[in-house]
Scaffold this active site. Structure first.
Site, PDB file in Angstrom:
ATOM      1  N   GLU A 132       0.857  -1.190   0.000  1.00  0.00           N
ATOM      2  CA  GLU A 132       0.000   0.000   0.000  1.00  0.00           C
ATOM      3  C   GLU A 132       0.891   1.238   0.000  1.00  0.00           C
ATOM      4  O   GLU A 132       2.054   1.154   0.398  1.00  0.00           O
ATOM      5  CB  GLU A 132      -0.887   0.007   1.251  1.00  0.00           C
ATOM      6  CG  GLU A 132      -0.080   0.216   2.514  1.00  0.00           C
ATOM      7  CD  GLU A 132      -0.778  -0.286   3.769  1.00  0.00           C
ATOM      8  OE1 GLU A 132      -1.548   0.485   4.323  1.00  0.00           O
ATOM      9  OE2 GLU A 132      -0.518  -1.422   4.186  1.00  0.00           O
ATOM     10  N   LYS A 134       2.832   4.553   1.040  1.00  0.00           N
ATOM     11  CA  LYS A 134       3.281   5.150   2.299  1.00  0.00           C
ATOM     12  C   LYS A 134       2.952   6.631   2.214  1.00  0.00           C
ATOM     13  O   LYS A 134       3.516   7.369   1.407  1.00  0.00           O
ATOM     14  CB  LYS A 134       4.788   4.949   2.471  1.00  0.00           C
ATOM     15  CG  LYS A 134       5.304   5.463   3.808  1.00  0.00           C
ATOM     16  CD  LYS A 134       6.735   5.022   4.030  1.00  0.00           C
ATOM     17  CE  LYS A 134       7.210   5.300   5.443  1.00  0.00           C
ATOM     18  NZ  LYS A 134       7.165   6.705   5.836  1.00  0.00           N
ATOM     19  N   ASP A 136       2.771  10.469   3.045  1.00  0.00           N
ATOM     20  CA  ASP A 136       3.723  11.398   3.649  1.00  0.00           C
ATOM     21  C   ASP A 136       2.961  12.435   4.463  1.00  0.00           C
ATOM     22  O   ASP A 136       2.738  13.558   4.028  1.00  0.00           O
ATOM     23  CB  ASP A 136       4.545  12.064   2.536  1.00  0.00           C
ATOM     24  CG  ASP A 136       5.775  12.747   3.088  1.00  0.00           C
ATOM     25  OD1 ASP A 136       6.053  12.593   4.298  1.00  0.00           O
ATOM     26  OD2 ASP A 136       6.458  13.430   2.315  1.00  0.00           O
ATOM     27  N   TYR A 244      -4.822   2.784   8.426  1.00  0.00           N
ATOM     28  CA  TYR A 244      -4.077   1.627   7.913  1.00  0.00           C
ATOM     29  C   TYR A 244      -3.536   0.703   9.004  1.00  0.00           C
ATOM     30  O   TYR A 244      -2.931  -0.316   8.705  1.00  0.00           O
ATOM     31  CB  TYR A 244      -2.931   2.073   7.010  1.00  0.00           C
ATOM     32  CG  TYR A 244      -1.984   3.077   7.648  1.00  0.00           C
ATOM     33  CD1 TYR A 244      -1.176   2.719   8.724  1.00  0.00           C
ATOM     34  CD2 TYR A 244      -1.904   4.387   7.183  1.00  0.00           C
ATOM     35  CE1 TYR A 244      -0.334   3.635   9.312  1.00  0.00           C
ATOM     36  CE2 TYR A 244      -1.055   5.311   7.767  1.00  0.00           C
ATOM     37  CZ  TYR A 244      -0.276   4.928   8.832  1.00  0.00           C
ATOM     38  OH  TYR A 244       0.544   5.828   9.425  1.00  0.00           O
ATOM     39  N   LYS A 338      11.078   2.876  -0.183  1.00  0.00           N
ATOM     40  CA  LYS A 338      11.004   4.311  -0.443  1.00  0.00           C
ATOM     41  C   LYS A 338      11.229   4.620  -1.929  1.00  0.00           C
ATOM     42  O   LYS A 338      11.949   3.900  -2.618  1.00  0.00           O
ATOM     43  CB  LYS A 338      12.069   5.055   0.385  1.00  0.00           C
ATOM     44  CG  LYS A 338      11.994   4.792   1.875  1.00  0.00           C
ATOM     45  CD  LYS A 338      10.737   5.335   2.527  1.00  0.00           C
ATOM     46  CE  LYS A 338      10.785   6.812   2.820  1.00  0.00           C
ATOM     47  NZ  LYS A 338      11.609   7.195   3.935  1.00  0.00           N
ATOM     48  N   CYS A 443      42.514  16.608  14.541  1.00  0.00           N
ATOM     49  CA  CYS A 443      41.141  16.959  14.881  1.00  0.00           C
ATOM     50  C   CYS A 443      40.992  18.474  14.873  1.00  0.00           C
ATOM     51  O   CYS A 443      41.757  19.172  15.538  1.00  0.00           O
ATOM     52  CB  CYS A 443      40.800  16.402  16.260  1.00  0.00           C
ATOM     53  SG  CYS A 443      39.221  16.992  16.888  1.00  0.00           S
ATOM     54  N   CYS A 446      40.207  19.620  18.823  1.00  0.00           N
ATOM     55  CA  CYS A 446      41.157  19.539  19.937  1.00  0.00           C
ATOM     56  C   CYS A 446      42.606  19.428  19.487  1.00  0.00           C
ATOM     57  O   CYS A 446      43.525  19.477  20.303  1.00  0.00           O
ATOM     58  CB  CYS A 446      40.821  18.373  20.859  1.00  0.00           C
ATOM     59  SG  CYS A 446      41.175  16.759  20.144  1.00  0.00           S
ATOM     60  N   CYS A 467      39.355  11.194  15.645  1.00  0.00           N
ATOM     61  CA  CYS A 467      40.159  11.969  16.572  1.00  0.00           C
ATOM     62  C   CYS A 467      40.579  11.043  17.707  1.00  0.00           C
ATOM     63  O   CYS A 467      39.768  10.318  18.267  1.00  0.00           O
ATOM     64  CB  CYS A 467      39.314  13.124  17.101  1.00  0.00           C
ATOM     65  SG  CYS A 467      39.962  13.838  18.607  1.00  0.00           S
ATOM     66  N   CYS A 473      38.786  15.623  24.020  1.00  0.00           N
ATOM     67  CA  CYS A 473      38.299  16.368  22.862  1.00  0.00           C
ATOM     68  C   CYS A 473      36.927  16.952  23.199  1.00  0.00           C
ATOM     69  O   CYS A 473      35.980  16.213  23.465  1.00  0.00           O
ATOM     70  CB  CYS A 473      38.188  15.463  21.641  1.00  0.00           C
ATOM     71  SG  CYS A 473      37.462  16.319  20.222  1.00  0.00           S
TER      72      CYS A 473
HETATM   73  S1  IVH Z   1       2.357   1.032   9.039  1.00  0.00           S
HETATM   74  C1  IVH Z   1       3.886  -1.077  12.647  1.00  0.00           C
HETATM   75  N1  IVH Z   1       1.412   1.976   6.794  1.00  0.00           N
HETATM   76  O1  IVH Z   1       5.283   5.706   8.135  1.00  0.00           O
HETATM   77  C2  IVH Z   1       3.740  -0.346  11.395  1.00  0.00           C
HETATM   78  N2  IVH Z   1       2.806   3.381   8.115  1.00  0.00           N
HETATM   79  O2  IVH Z   1       7.991   4.987   8.852  1.00  0.00           O
HETATM   80  C3  IVH Z   1       3.128   0.972  11.552  1.00  0.00           C
HETATM   81  N3  IVH Z   1       3.103   5.624   7.220  1.00  0.00           N
HETATM   82  O3  IVH Z   1       4.966   6.287  11.558  1.00  0.00           O
HETATM   83  C4  IVH Z   1       3.138   1.800  10.375  1.00  0.00           C
HETATM   84  N4  IVH Z   1       1.861   5.349   5.439  1.00  0.00           N
HETATM   85  O4  IVH Z   1       3.412   7.540  10.011  1.00  0.00           O
HETATM   86  C5  IVH Z   1       2.181   2.220   7.875  1.00  0.00           C
HETATM   87  N5  IVH Z   1       0.479   2.737   4.819  1.00  0.00           N
HETATM   88  C6  IVH Z   1       1.228   2.956   5.889  1.00  0.00           C
HETATM   89  C7  IVH Z   1       1.860   4.192   6.110  1.00  0.00           C
HETATM   90  C8  IVH Z   1       2.644   4.361   7.245  1.00  0.00           C
HETATM   91  C9  IVH Z   1       2.612   6.192   6.126  1.00  0.00           C
HETATM   92  C10 IVH Z   1       4.000   6.279   8.179  1.00  0.00           C
HETATM   93  C11 IVH Z   1       3.573   6.215   9.608  1.00  0.00           C
HETATM   94  C12 IVH Z   1       4.727   5.615  10.360  1.00  0.00           C
HETATM   95  C13 IVH Z   1       5.846   5.810   9.415  1.00  0.00           C
HETATM   96  C14 IVH Z   1       6.886   4.743   9.613  1.00  0.00           C
END
Ligand code: IVH
Length: 724
Positions: A132, A134, A136, A244, A338, A443, A446, A467, A473
């Protein structure tokens, strides 16, 4: 226009000083918001301090120009003051990242390996994953009791967030009452609050017309909108929410009650209960399909109408998620793939050297400010000497082997979003007089010799120059102190990076023990802390109380706080569990470090490899470290480590060894299970062993256990005993 920001304060005209104060106030305010409120620092601490120092210097030279909103009057931005703290029922985790297809294949392969015993046993065993987008945005947790929204909180540090219920209630996608039926009596629904591109544009246009603030990107704007004290402002921002994930899910009697058996089904339920869920979620058993879905989502990225920064893959079955478990703060059963970072071209104006906690000399690129995907980038990490020369960690050329020179046009990218990197040099535009960079041999802080050591494991020369000054230091000492007080370490309220740097500079503290004698010394001091910059009688008392409150830290935190190289939170916890008390850990490690027969006195601990072990013993071989530790132990008493044991487990506290072939579970799963039940898993049989679980083909361990009269049981008997 010449660059004002570089002009010495003494040379500034009054107009220039006014302009600079204005620029600095804006830059510091932006950095404060990025750091304290968005948890997304955009500049390094050193740069931040530089801005503050320059502001102070100009204010001193031009007192009549001090602004009413002078940044000198603020001690950072209070983290969204005014919101109550909320402890999450289940911590809000983060995700591990993958950047290449290969890492995704590895993730799937790891899952197969972990569940190999199931796969072999059951031909129909399916290992499915979901994929799914991610989103932002910012994660939020919504607590529903009997279907009614009772509280909404930010993620915060994962364990404790802030109560922003009223603000979250203004979001149309968040139901105040769950629709449908069949929801658990108590459930924390989790998801992402975000702002669409359309809403972001609308706000920007509105703001331009009415002379309001400049909004940087949808995520920051969503963050700012959520943290409004007045929820009417949040309401005017039209935020959205995708559900989610979830935290607590319990019935009316406090028993765990997951809403369904799989990730995909739970999210489907969220839809039935009135939430908006992402339409781009899919489920598959094949790694190829995950990658194909990633490409599909990537191809739609520009037209989705909201920002995403990758694709999240999750193991579908919840029972398997539980079995696979977690590392530190992230589940093993999920990963974020990512998208490649965004790039821009700019000029490398300088190379500075920063000295870190472990003495590593890290070169930092100073760049002509450039906008990369909505964020202004002025610095980039250059990693090490070889990196500047165009040589990668593996000795192979990077950037086609081209070195970096001050004056070069360079391509900058924001990878994984925070730390920008230089990925290329535009050689055609290199100035004729650009000279190769000469990496310092001492360094810069120091003056001690800086050395590249030989890596014991590989026999190769280390890429990092360090260093050799250690605690003498100042840079290392300050970074160590910052690490010591940090949230994951000793967690001293009100003592953050900035205060540590200030106290060190003023000579109030030099080593960790000094923190705990601060109150007593301050009572005698001529220059009292309450008269120092950024403090007053009330804040000083609060700080001293916060310090005193941490005189009996948890053992694992304390060990982590010592800042021994390679000893992260996970290793610290292993050490705490192994030794049980600080006295024992200190004495054993000290003896082993000074042991004529090498390091034999220090036990082999599962999960702690040679590099880490050598680093621990190296720490205790250094008298200055031991002295600093002993001074500290005169002030604090770390609590003995108590294993959190499943109360009714019959193997709690027992030392268990697994040997031979296991048929119902893999070795690592067996280990994880035993540990969950409070047992300690050892790699070899000794008189300390309580139980040997022996499968077919068991050899020398079985023999030894029999010799020692240790109880030997089969895998089946193990399951009977632990009641599975
Ligand atoms: S699952 C245990 N699903 O990404 C897993 N996270 O890097 C919990 N996020 O803090 C997260 N879209 O804010 C999950 N489809 C998605 C997401 C998602 C965005 C964010 C979320 C989390 C961060 C982790």
């Amino acid at each position: 226009m010449s660059d004002l920001s570089q002009k010495p304060v003494a040379d500034l005209s009054e107009d220039e000083a006014r302009a600079e104060l204005e620029r600095l106030a804006a830059a510091i305010a932006a950095a404060d918001i990025a750091y304290h409120q968005n948890d997304a620092p955009e500049i390094s601490d050193a740069d931040y301090d530089g801005l503050k120092r320059r502001n102070d210097a100009i204010e001193e030279a031009f007192p009549e120009l001090v602004r009413s909103d002078s940044p000198a009057d603020k001690v950072g931005a209070a983290p969204a003051e005014g919101f109550a703290k909320v402890r999450h029922g289940v911590p809000m985790l983060s995700l591990s990242n993958a950047f290449a297809d290969e890492e995704v294949n590895d993730f799937v392969a790891r899952a197969r390996k972990f569940f190999m015993a199931d796969i072999l046993r059951d031909p129909d065993f399916a290992l499915a994953f979901t994929a799914e987008p991610k989103i932002d945005g910012l994660s939020a947790s919504l607590r529903y009791e009997n279907g009614v929204l009772v509280r909404g909180a930010t993620r915060g540090d994962g364990a404790v967030g802030e109560d922003i219920t009223e603000n979250l209630k203004t979001i149309a996608d968040i139901p105040h009452r769950l629709a449908g039926s069949g929801w658990p009596a108590v459930i924390e629904i989790r998801g992402e609050v975000y702002m669409t591109h359309a809403e972001f544009r609308r706000l920007k246009e509105h703001s331009a017309k009415f002379g309001g603030q400049d909004y940087v990107n949808p995520r920051n704007t969503a963050a700012g909108s959520l943290r409004q004290k007045d929820s009417r402002i949040t309401a005017s921002r039209n935020l959205n929410f995708f559900a989610y994930a979830w935290g607590i899910a319990e019935d009316a009697y406090g028993n765990p009650r997951p809403p369904a058996a799989t990730q995909a089904e739970v999210v489907q339920k969220f839809g039935q209960w009135g939430f908006v869920t992402n339409p781009l979620m899919m489920r598959t058993e094949r790694a190829e399909d995950l990658l194909a879905h990633y490409r599909l989502i990537e191809s739609q990225r520009a037209t989705l109408g909201y920002d995403i920064d990758g694709v999240v893959y999750k193991l579908d079955r919840l029972d398997l998620q539980q079995r696979w478990g977690f590392v530190a703060r992230a589940p093993r059963w999920a990963i974020a793939h990512k998208f490649p970072a965004e790039q821009a071209t700019t000029i490398l104006t300088g190379i500075d050297i920063q000295v870190g906690r472990t003495g590593a000399l890290t070169p930092v690129a100073r760049l002509q400010p450039v906008n990369v995907g909505g964020v202004v980038v002025e610095n980039a990490t250059l990693h090490n000497e070889d990196y500047i020369k165009g040589i990668g960690n593996d000795g192979e050329p990077i950037r086609g082997g081209v070195d970096l020179r001050v004056g070069d046009h360079v391509v900058v990218q924001r990878a994984g979003d925070v730390i920008p990197q230089i990925v290329n040099v535009v050689l055609d535009r290199r100035p004729a007089d650009a000279a190769p960079f000469v990496f310092p041999k001492v360094c810069p802080v120091c003056g001690s010799e800086a050395r590249r050591e030989i890596n014991e494991k590989t026999g190769k020369i280390d890429s990092v120059s360090r260093c050799t000054g250690e605690l003498i230091c100042p840079a290392q000492a300050v970074e160590n102190l910052k690490h010591f007080v940090a949230r994951d370490a000793m967690d001293i309220d009100g003592l953050g990076d900035k205060q540590v740097a200030q106290f060190y500079a003023e000579g109030r503290i030099a080593r960790p023990a000094d923190i705990f004698t601060l109150r007593a010394r301050d009572e005698r001091a001529i220059k009292k802390l309450k008269d120092a910059d950024g403090f007053g009688p009330v804040s000083v008392k609060k700080l001293f109380d916060a310090i005193d409150a941490r005189r009996e830290p948890e053992l694992d935190r304390f060990i982590f706080a010592l800042g021994i190289r390679h000893v992260g939170e996970t290793t610290a916890a292993l050490l705490a569990r192994e030794f049980g008390s600080m006295a024992k850990f200190r004495d054993v490690a000290f003896a082993a470090a000074h042991d004529e027969n090498g390091h034999a006195l220090f036990p082999q601990i599962g999960g702690i490899g040679e590099t880490v072990r050598a680093s621990i013993l190296g720490f205790f071989a250094n008298d200055r470290n031991v002295q600093a530790l002993d001074e500290l132990l005169a002030e604090v008493r770390p609590k003995d480590y108590v294993v959190t044991i499943s109360a009714d487990s019959v193997v709690a506290g027992k030392v268990v060894v697994f040997t031979g072939a296991l048929e119902k579970m893999t070795r690592s799963e067996a280990k994880a299970m035993a540990e969950r039940l409070g047992a300690k898993v050892a790699g070899s049989v000794s008189s300390q062993t309580d139980i040997l679980v022996a499968g077919p083909g068991a050899g020398s361990k079985l023999k030894k256990a029999e010799e020692l009269g240790i109880e030997v049981i089969s895998e089946d008997e193990w399951f009977e005993r632990v009641g599975k």
